[in-house]
Scaffold this motif. Sequence first.
Motif, PDB file in Angstrom:
ATOM      1  N   ASN A 129      -7.881 -12.024   3.568  1.00 64.23           N
ATOM      2  CA  ASN A 129      -6.953 -10.938   3.228  1.00 64.23           C
ATOM      3  C   ASN A 129      -6.962  -9.798   3.987  1.00 64.23           C
ATOM      4  N   SER A 463       5.736   0.894  -4.502  1.00 63.60           N
ATOM      5  CA  SER A 463       5.359   0.577  -6.080  1.00 63.60           C
ATOM      6  C   SER A 463       5.281  -0.825  -6.414  1.00 63.60           C
ATOM      7  N   GLY A 464       5.809  -1.665  -5.360  1.00 62.80           N
ATOM      8  CA  GLY A 464       5.659  -2.994  -5.560  1.00 62.80           C
ATOM      9  C   GLY A 464       4.272  -3.521  -5.334  1.00 62.80           C
ATOM     10  N   LEU A 465       3.592  -2.800  -4.365  1.00 63.37           N
ATOM     11  CA  LEU A 465       2.223  -3.061  -4.001  1.00 63.37           C
ATOM     12  C   LEU A 465       1.265  -2.704  -5.202  1.00 63.37           C
ATOM     13  N   GLN A 466       1.666  -1.424  -5.845  1.00 62.17           N
ATOM     14  CA  GLN A 466       0.808  -1.104  -6.945  1.00 62.17           C
ATOM     15  C   GLN A 466       0.851  -2.005  -7.915  1.00 62.17           C
ATOM     16  N   SER A 467       2.006  -2.401  -8.432  1.00 57.63           N
ATOM     17  CA  SER A 467       2.000  -3.252  -9.511  1.00 57.63           C
ATOM     18  C   SER A 467       1.275  -4.514  -9.334  1.00 57.63           C
ATOM     19  N   SER A 468       1.264  -5.018  -7.890  1.00 56.51           N
ATOM     20  CA  SER A 468       0.667  -6.330  -7.776  1.00 56.51           C
ATOM     21  C   SER A 468      -0.776  -6.139  -7.475  1.00 56.51           C
ATOM     22  N   GLY A 469      -1.351  -4.854  -7.493  1.00 58.73           N
ATOM     23  CA  GLY A 469      -2.615  -4.434  -7.618  1.00 58.73           C
ATOM     24  C   GLY A 469      -3.131  -4.769  -6.103  1.00 58.73           C
ATOM     25  N   GLN A 470      -2.414  -4.689  -5.172  1.00 61.28           N
ATOM     26  CA  GLN A 470      -2.727  -4.961  -3.616  1.00 61.28           C
ATOM     27  C   GLN A 470      -3.368  -3.743  -2.791  1.00 61.28           C
ATOM     28  N   ASN A 687       2.956  -8.209   7.684  1.00 58.44           N
ATOM     29  CA  ASN A 687       2.243  -8.085   6.099  1.00 58.44           C
ATOM     30  C   ASN A 687       1.191  -7.250   6.103  1.00 58.44           C
TER      31      ASN A 687
END
Length: 985
Positions: A129, A463-470, A687
């Motif tokens: 990753n 925000s989406g990346l933060q919520s998924s812990g990426q 990505n």
Amino acid sequence: HTGSGIMNVVLKSGGSQHHGSAYEYMRRQQLDANTFQNNATGTKKPIHYLDQYGFEVDGPIKIPHLLTDNSPIKLFYMGAFENYREGTPNPLNVSWPTTEMRTGDFSKLVNSTGQPITIYDPFTATYDNSGNILTNRQPFPGNVIPANRINPIAANVTKYMPLPNRASPPGFRYGTSDLLLPDYFDKDKFYNLQLKFDINLGSRNRVFMRHASNDRTEDRSSNGIDNKPGTDGQQPFQRINDAYVLDFVSTISPTVVFDIRGSYNRFIEKGYGAANAGFDVSSFGLPKALLATLPSPVYFGRWNFDNYQSMGRSQSNNYTNTYELQTSVTKVMGSHTIKAGFDIRQINYELQNTGDILSFSGNTNWTQAVYNVSSQNSGDGYASFLLGIVGGSSNYPLFPWWKQIYAAPYIQDDWKVNRRLTLNLGLRWDFNTPAHEKWNRQNGPFDPTVANPVGSSVASVVSGLQSSGQIPAYLASQYANLANMKGGITFAGVNGIGGTPFPLYKKAIGPRVGFAYELRDKLVLRGGFGEYFSNPTNDWFQTNGFSTSTSLVNSNDGNRTPIANILSNPYPNGILYPSGSSLGAATFVGRNPSWFDPGFVLPSVWQFSMGFQYQLTKNSVLDASYVGSRSYNLNMNADYNYISLAARKNCDFLEGGNPNNPGCNPTVPNPFKGVAAFAGTGDYTANTIASNRMLTPFPQFNGNLAQYGRNDSFIKYNSLQINYNVRMRNVTLLANYTLSKQIEEWGFNDRQNNVYQQGPYYLDRPQILKFTVVYSLPFGEGQKWGAGTHGLVKKLISGWEYTNFFLDPFAGGYPANLPGNAIMLKDPAKTPGGGYTGTVDWKAYQVREWNPCVLKMDPNTGVVAPTAQSLGLGCGSDFSNNWGNYAWLETPGYTPRFTPYRSGQIRVQHAFQMDMSVLKRTKITERVSAQFGFEAFNALNHNYYGRDNLNTNVETAAFGSVIPATVSTQNILPRQIQVRMKVTW
């Protein structure tokens, strides 16, 4: 007149009362030497033709009872025409894939030292990753790409490539320099027309009107495809000039003269590949829907391949119109002669350059062993192209209309102070206004503080990346700050931005002072100084947003894995259209705009000299002078969007870092994915992005944001110049010697520490020696021998003259370029190794000027080892003792530059030139005379290739060398001899 030759016709008046004429005929026979390139390959001499002819007529115009010898108004005319046609030998050594390579068979592929080159399948590697390698790429079995993997569009483009006609010569990579066209020659046509009318309005007033026009058309291919689809060359390249001048001079009084002149000049430059026009690009198999959206003309498209020739040529039409008005008054006041005047010009510059409307490139990195480690033993640009893996772009051009005003008042005083001293005092004030685009279609400066409107859209992705812990913890603050990102380009005429790239510079006041002082009989001291101002380069033409280029997105993971067969559908989301200023600071996000510094001031140069002139004898004079200059505020460019010094040290092996550390090469989640403003860039679909990009001040831009118009650069020049002139009854000798040094500071070696690059200027030549001899043979009329002869004998032996010109910069040629990604471990010009003995054999097949042995620091591990080509050159594997035979260390990424741009101790081949002629003048009658002559250029047939610099690619066996058999014929032509005859009556 047919065949090879030159013919000139000249008609001249014998004075204001008589018409006269002359006929001149020159013929260049096939006496020229063979080209140096053909001699090296044992090929016969090609044809060289040259035809030149012209005429001139002039004299008075007389009209009975109106324009006569006694009338106060007199009219004179002059008309001249010259035509020129030449075919100059230009043997082509070009590189094209071999027959078996076109079917995917690379089993014979070797590098320049004969080592095999392996082709790897880029789809066989895997990564984690963070982008780190899990499994390596695997080679194609047998080094053969399967037929079902060959892209049909690549196969169709290949059909237009010429086939090689020989094997690659020694020292070359397989498939390179394998098409030899020894008979190829460049074509050149030129005409020049001048018309002039002079009018005398009484004894005090003069008027002249002049028209001049010329047209030069060149035809030359650079890739061996001559006037056929796929040509890459100036076929044709046309330069057209038209000029009109009206001048009036009036002698107002015996001490006052007035002059006013108006002129107009139009220059047109056209260059393109005419054979590509009208080509149906859809025949390659490219999507017709895509082609329908492109601006026209696409021509053939542009196709580039690493290590091979390119195909296709875009269109370039430029128009320059210059309007000028000059006026001056000259006044004689005792010992002063004062001249004052004004010069004003308007320059209109229109560009109609299409650029590459559709461009593709086959790059080596896709088929090399490791995606980010270049190697001479793996990968091939054409192999990547066959797989349908390409880079590229689609240009949507702007055709701008630039206007610039220049004005300058000046005054000059030539003052004869006394019998011994003369002064020249002058002052010029330049108002050199910056250019502006007629419709304000240009950028202003980059604004680092403006809020970028894409911040809110990017914030939702973050925000989406933060919520998924990426998001990596060490970059959490950088991601969070994207919601309030700053920085964007501005636009002329918008939000208070001016209409020009920088304000008018009002301090361009240039004094000029000169003097001559007679110290004593036969000895004069001369000197002077002056400041002069100049234009910047055309870097001020910045049009981001009004012209745009859509980059082909061929990978979604930082160039690790390509998108399969991207060539078949290169722009699935379409191409970008210029947005103008409508997007504001969001313009060009995801790309790399450039800008011009609004604080720019005009560059200037102080020139100065001081010297003595001494009359040695009644026939000879010796001059010795110091001549120097200092050029200041020269414009340069530099990166503006770069990581900090601390971040660089974290990634640079040589500063204790590691590129595998967080914030360096590893990838991180892409916060710009799917944001509409980034459409048409890799950021829109990728990505991941490189983690180091998040550490730049303006991560929304994918590049260094080149800042042009910096006034950081300067050039220093110092010289001793000695001239010796001897003029005797039959001999004139002119000898010139120059000892000089020219140093520049331009660009950065270390941007983070603001360490400037400083080294020899590219035109620096330490010593130059020139001789010119004109010798009138002492035979015949008025000479020492044969003065009493008569009739035919007198005419045969009289009037002979020999001329010789000799040039030799015996201390070396221009400074050699140096690699930017290597450190000198030892002086490469004095350290033997890799076939270099420590001395240069200028007549060798491959001329080596420095030690080519290179150690390489692996960009992923930091391990130092010899490069494969260095081992192939016999440099040895042992470098434990004082680096062994190795003179260079190839540095990894993030390492700043350690060398200047050029080397003072390593210089390219010097120019040695001698031209000569023998002329015979004969007076046939009182009104008729003739001239006959032989002229030889490069009479000693010396091969000069100093314009082809040394190979600076540390990854090749040709590093530090040049192969004279393959250099450009633009260096110097072989010996050329012509015979001419001229008759005047």
